[in-house]
Write a protein that holds these residues in place. Structure first.
Motif, PDB file in Angstrom:
ATOM      1  N   LEU A  30       0.802  -1.212   0.000  1.00  0.00           N
ATOM      2  CA  LEU A  30       0.000   0.000   0.000  1.00  0.00           C
ATOM      3  C   LEU A  30       0.840   1.270   0.000  1.00  0.00           C
ATOM      4  CD1 LEU A  30      -2.872  -1.013   2.454  1.00  0.00           C
ATOM      5  CD2 LEU A  30      -3.023  -0.699  -0.019  1.00  0.00           C
ATOM      6  N   ARG A  31       1.928   1.285   0.760  1.00  0.00           N
ATOM      7  CA  ARG A  31       2.711   2.516   0.858  1.00  0.00           C
ATOM      8  C   ARG A  31       3.481   2.837  -0.424  1.00  0.00           C
ATOM      9  NH1 ARG A  31       5.209  -1.040   4.507  1.00  0.00           N
ATOM     10  NH2 ARG A  31       7.242  -1.858   3.877  1.00  0.00           N
ATOM     11  N   ARG A  32       3.561   1.853  -1.358  1.00  0.00           N
ATOM     12  CA  ARG A  32       4.284   2.093  -2.609  1.00  0.00           C
ATOM     13  C   ARG A  32       3.357   2.429  -3.774  1.00  0.00           C
ATOM     14  NH1 ARG A  32       6.753  -1.849  -5.004  1.00  0.00           N
ATOM     15  NH2 ARG A  32       6.127  -3.701  -3.816  1.00  0.00           N
ATOM     16  N   LEU A  33       2.077   2.290  -3.586  1.00  0.00           N
ATOM     17  CA  LEU A  33       1.148   2.490  -4.689  1.00  0.00           C
ATOM     18  C   LEU A  33       0.977   3.961  -5.034  1.00  0.00           C
ATOM     19  CD1 LEU A  33      -1.664  -0.078  -3.797  1.00  0.00           C
ATOM     20  CD2 LEU A  33      -0.057  -0.221  -5.702  1.00  0.00           C
ATOM     21  N   GLN A  34       0.877   4.222  -6.322  1.00  0.00           N
ATOM     22  CA  GLN A  34       0.574   5.543  -6.856  1.00  0.00           C
ATOM     23  C   GLN A  34      -0.673   5.430  -7.722  1.00  0.00           C
ATOM     24  OE1 GLN A  34       2.218   8.324  -6.041  1.00  0.00           O
ATOM     25  NE2 GLN A  34       3.641   7.163  -4.743  1.00  0.00           N
ATOM     26  N   PRO A  35      -1.409   6.526  -7.896  1.00  0.00           N
ATOM     27  CA  PRO A  35      -2.586   6.468  -8.774  1.00  0.00           C
ATOM     28  C   PRO A  35      -2.221   5.947 -10.162  1.00  0.00           C
ATOM     29  CG  PRO A  35      -2.585   8.514  -7.529  1.00  0.00           C
ATOM     30  CD  PRO A  35      -1.262   7.845  -7.252  1.00  0.00           C
ATOM     31  N   GLY A  36      -3.015   5.012 -10.661  1.00  0.00           N
ATOM     32  CA  GLY A  36      -2.777   4.440 -11.979  1.00  0.00           C
ATOM     33  C   GLY A  36      -1.976   3.155 -11.974  1.00  0.00           C
ATOM     34  N   ASP A  37      -1.459   2.743 -10.803  1.00  0.00           N
ATOM     35  CA  ASP A  37      -0.692   1.503 -10.716  1.00  0.00           C
ATOM     36  C   ASP A  37      -1.617   0.281 -10.774  1.00  0.00           C
ATOM     37  OD1 ASP A  37       1.662   2.857 -10.525  1.00  0.00           O
ATOM     38  OD2 ASP A  37       1.860   2.646  -8.348  1.00  0.00           O
ATOM     39  N   VAL A 231      -1.344   1.483  19.416  1.00  0.00           N
ATOM     40  CA  VAL A 231      -0.751   0.908  18.208  1.00  0.00           C
ATOM     41  C   VAL A 231      -0.302  -0.516  18.506  1.00  0.00           C
ATOM     42  CG1 VAL A 231      -0.014   3.109  17.212  1.00  0.00           C
ATOM     43  CG2 VAL A 231       1.487   1.905  18.804  1.00  0.00           C
ATOM     44  N   SER A 232      -0.003  -1.245  17.439  1.00  0.00           N
ATOM     45  CA  SER A 232       0.436  -2.633  17.565  1.00  0.00           C
ATOM     46  C   SER A 232       1.921  -2.738  17.268  1.00  0.00           C
ATOM     47  CB  SER A 232      -0.349  -3.524  16.609  1.00  0.00           C
ATOM     48  OG  SER A 232       0.126  -4.854  16.653  1.00  0.00           O
ATOM     49  N   ALA A 233       2.608  -3.592  18.016  1.00  0.00           N
ATOM     50  CA  ALA A 233       4.048  -3.755  17.823  1.00  0.00           C
ATOM     51  C   ALA A 233       4.372  -4.373  16.479  1.00  0.00           C
ATOM     52  CB  ALA A 233       4.624  -4.626  18.945  1.00  0.00           C
ATOM     53  N   ASP A 234       3.468  -5.169  15.912  1.00  0.00           N
ATOM     54  CA  ASP A 234       3.748  -5.825  14.638  1.00  0.00           C
ATOM     55  C   ASP A 234       3.180  -5.075  13.442  1.00  0.00           C
ATOM     56  OD1 ASP A 234       1.100  -6.269  15.094  1.00  0.00           O
ATOM     57  OD2 ASP A 234       1.227  -8.450  15.185  1.00  0.00           O
ATOM     58  N   ALA A 235       2.738  -3.830  13.653  1.00  0.00           N
ATOM     59  CA  ALA A 235       2.209  -3.030  12.547  1.00  0.00           C
ATOM     60  C   ALA A 235       3.345  -2.518  11.673  1.00  0.00           C
ATOM     61  CB  ALA A 235       1.390  -1.855  13.085  1.00  0.00           C
ATOM     62  N   GLY A 236       3.087  -2.424  10.378  1.00  0.00           N
ATOM     63  CA  GLY A 236       4.069  -1.845   9.469  1.00  0.00           C
ATOM     64  C   GLY A 236       4.087  -0.333   9.582  1.00  0.00           C
ATOM     65  N   ASP A 237       5.124   0.284   9.048  1.00  0.00           N
ATOM     66  CA  ASP A 237       5.239   1.735   9.119  1.00  0.00           C
ATOM     67  C   ASP A 237       4.062   2.429   8.449  1.00  0.00           C
ATOM     68  OD1 ASP A 237       7.605   1.492  10.482  1.00  0.00           O
ATOM     69  OD2 ASP A 237       8.881   1.771   8.722  1.00  0.00           O
ATOM     70  N   ASP A 238       3.498   1.798   7.404  1.00  0.00           N
ATOM     71  CA  ASP A 238       2.372   2.405   6.709  1.00  0.00           C
ATOM     72  C   ASP A 238       1.089   2.358   7.545  1.00  0.00           C
ATOM     73  OD1 ASP A 238       2.703  -0.453   6.208  1.00  0.00           O
ATOM     74  OD2 ASP A 238       0.840  -0.290   5.074  1.00  0.00           O
ATOM     75  N   GLU A 239       1.050   1.553   8.588  1.00  0.00           N
ATOM     76  CA  GLU A 239      -0.136   1.441   9.432  1.00  0.00           C
ATOM     77  C   GLU A 239      -0.030   2.289  10.701  1.00  0.00           C
ATOM     78  OE1 GLU A 239      -1.808  -2.935   9.066  1.00  0.00           O
ATOM     79  OE2 GLU A 239       0.356  -2.987   9.388  1.00  0.00           O
ATOM     80  N   LEU A 240       1.142   2.834  10.970  1.00  0.00           N
ATOM     81  CA  LEU A 240       1.364   3.607  12.190  1.00  0.00           C
ATOM     82  C   LEU A 240       1.196   5.098  11.936  1.00  0.00           C
ATOM     83  CD1 LEU A 240       4.551   1.852  13.619  1.00  0.00           C
ATOM     84  CD2 LEU A 240       2.206   1.622  14.462  1.00  0.00           C
ATOM     85  N   PRO A 241       0.770   5.855  12.943  1.00  0.00           N
ATOM     86  CA  PRO A 241       0.788   7.314  12.807  1.00  0.00           C
ATOM     87  C   PRO A 241       2.223   7.821  12.785  1.00  0.00           C
ATOM     88  CG  PRO A 241       0.149   6.673  15.031  1.00  0.00           C
ATOM     89  CD  PRO A 241       0.223   5.409  14.232  1.00  0.00           C
ATOM     90  N   SER A 242       2.404   9.043  12.371  1.00  0.00           N
ATOM     91  CA  SER A 242       3.740   9.612  12.277  1.00  0.00           C
ATOM     92  C   SER A 242       4.331   9.836  13.669  1.00  0.00           C
ATOM     93  CB  SER A 242       3.686  10.944  11.534  1.00  0.00           C
ATOM     94  OG  SER A 242       2.958  11.906  12.289  1.00  0.00           O
ATOM     95  N   PRO A 243       5.670   9.874  13.795  1.00  0.00           N
ATOM     96  CA  PRO A 243       6.287  10.169  15.093  1.00  0.00           C
ATOM     97  C   PRO A 243       5.790  11.482  15.682  1.00  0.00           C
ATOM     98  CG  PRO A 243       7.931   9.323  13.579  1.00  0.00           C
ATOM     99  CD  PRO A 243       6.681   9.518  12.776  1.00  0.00           C
ATOM    100  N   ARG A 244       5.522  12.462  14.834  1.00  0.00           N
ATOM    101  CA  ARG A 244       5.012  13.749  15.323  1.00  0.00           C
ATOM    102  C   ARG A 244       3.678  13.573  16.039  1.00  0.00           C
ATOM    103  NH1 ARG A 244       3.246  18.855  11.456  1.00  0.00           N
ATOM    104  NH2 ARG A 244       2.412  20.191  13.130  1.00  0.00           N
ATOM    105  N   THR A 245       2.793  12.757  15.443  1.00  0.00           N
ATOM    106  CA  THR A 245       1.493  12.517  16.071  1.00  0.00           C
ATOM    107  C   THR A 245       1.657  11.756  17.378  1.00  0.00           C
ATOM    108  OG1 THR A 245       0.389  12.500  13.913  1.00  0.00           O
ATOM    109  CG2 THR A 245      -0.760  11.442  15.738  1.00  0.00           C
ATOM    110  N   LEU A 246       2.546  10.772  17.402  1.00  0.00           N
ATOM    111  CA  LEU A 246       2.786  10.018  18.630  1.00  0.00           C
ATOM    112  C   LEU A 246       3.280  10.919  19.749  1.00  0.00           C
ATOM    113  CD1 LEU A 246       4.511   6.853  17.108  1.00  0.00           C
ATOM    114  CD2 LEU A 246       2.228   6.951  18.112  1.00  0.00           C
ATOM    115  N   LYS A 247       4.122  11.883  19.406  1.00  0.00           N
ATOM    116  CA  LYS A 247       4.684  12.774  20.430  1.00  0.00           C
ATOM    117  C   LYS A 247       3.659  13.762  20.968  1.00  0.00           C
ATOM    118  CE  LYS A 247       9.442  12.585  18.712  1.00  0.00           C
ATOM    119  NZ  LYS A 247      10.556  13.347  18.083  1.00  0.00           N
TER     120      LYS A 247
END
Length: 397
Positions: A30-37, A231-247
């Protein structure tokens, strides 16, 4: 899967094409997809949430080596894509990954998939009519799935009885939950719309805001500060909120599998976040509900959570028992955001007070008008108005 004849005719202009993005794990893609792919995946029984994420990414088509609808249960993911007009072809088999190359041009015309000049495959097209037919067939076989679900629920309760029944192992956050309303935002179907629709409730009641995974990001983008992020420890980076939001959150709760070490939180420590650990095999969404219930929340409003039978069965198999038993536990506190929108009218506003005051004044004048004194006042007012009218009339004659 079968090879399609090289010279098979296809209607001109009936297909779509785009660069291939190849990844067996859909969530990782999901994190690599662009419109039209064109998404090339290997996904058995596509659920609604993942399908919506593919749709939001703007995919031109979806190709799967495995059946996106196996018939085990009426999963809703293919319906989402088909309703949006996205070409979907599944059961393409292992040959799909043998021939597909990252970034190469792929064209889809009906059930024919052209991966390269010499690579042509054929699979099953999942259009709206086919999806409806497969869903009806799958509902017939639900008895077996429900029997399996009963066994899984028993196993889950055995593992998590101390957590569910007694709250043992639930961390104590700095945020005060007791006797306060809590809004739990989950990145589920229509969650952004539901969040907008309860803005009045949030503004007036000032509830504890809990963001689950990317739900915390949605809160911040809506101009709201999440109090707690789960959040979940086994979540991928694309499923986690940004570090800014966590802080920005007062508390970050990390759901980890039982027996995990403290190393599970190292990724967050590098971001300057020290999470509280909640050991459980429950889903992240359910962990957030358990946390709010254990802290004696007055009411829990679920945004992005739905509990129809079809949506319940559409969840990942491991999460069925977790969701079912958690909802039994917190059911006396949990309401859906759609119910809040329907039932909550808000606090008394100044215009409401003005309307009541005006109605009272009219009623008071009417009551006075029926008394002798009121009649004398009315006669005197009538005489004064008559004299004023005669004065004005005399000025213009």
């Amino acid at each position: 899967m079968k090879f399609a004849p090289r010279n098979r005719p296809t209607p001109a202009g009936s297909g779509v094409s785009g660069p291939a993005r190849v990844e067996r794990r859909t969530r990782a893609l999901l994190r690599r997809l662009q419109p039209g792919d064109v998404a090339v995946i290997d996904h058995l029984d596509l659920d609604r949430g993942t399908a919506q994420a593919l749709l939001d990414a703007g995919v031109a088509a979806v190709l799967s080596a495995s059946p996106l609808m196996s018939g085990r249960y009426p999963n809703q993911g293919p319906q989402v894509l088909a309703a949006a007009g996205i070409p979907v072809v599944d059961t393409l088999g292992e040959e799909l990954f043998a021939q597909a190359r990252e970034g190469s041009q792929v064209s889809v015309e009906g059930d024919v998939v052209r991966l390269a000049p010499d690579a042509v495959l054929s699979g099953r097209v999942l259009d709206e009519a086919t999806v409806r037919e497969l869903a009806e067939e799958a509902r017939v076989g639900l008895t077996h799935q429900l029997e399996s679900f009963t066994h899984n629920s028993t196993e889950f309760l055995r593992r998590e009885q101390e957590l569910l029944l007694h709250g043992h192992g639930v961390p104590v956050p700095r945020t005060r939950f007791a006797d306060r309303p809590v809004v739990v935002v989950v990145p589920g179907r229509d969650f952004l719309q539901e969040l907008r629709e309860i803005r009045g409730f949030i503004r007036e009641q000032r509830p504890v805001l809990v963001g689950v995974d990317r739900g915390a990001e949605a809160l911040r983008e809506a101009g709201l500060r999440p109090d707690v992020v789960v959040v979940s420890a086994d979540a991928g980076d694309d499923e986690l909120p940004s570090p800014r939001t966590l802080k920005t959150a007062r508390d970050v709760v990390l759901r980890v599998d039982r027996g995990s070490t403290r190393a599970a939180g190292e990724r967050f420590s590098r971001w300057g976040v020290t999470p509280l650990l909640l050991e459980s095999t429950a889903t992240t969404e359910d962990a957030a509900l358990i946390l709010a219930d254990a802290q004696d929340a007055a009411v829990i409003v679920g945004v992005g959570m739905h509990a129809t039978l079809d949506e319940f069965l559409d969840r990942q198999r491991a999460g069925l028992a977790s969701t079912y038993l958690t909802r039994l536990k917190v059911g006396h506190r949990l309401v859906d955001a759609t119910a809040v929108r329907t039932l909550y009218s808000g606090r008394t506003r100044p215009r409401h007070l003005a309307a009541v005051t005006l109605a009272g004044a009219v009623a008071l004048l009417a009551a006075i008008g029926t008394t002798p004194v009121g009649q004398e006042w009315a006669d005197a007012l009538t005489d004064q108005l008559s004299s004023f009218y005669d004065l004005i009339q005399g000025m213009f004659t």
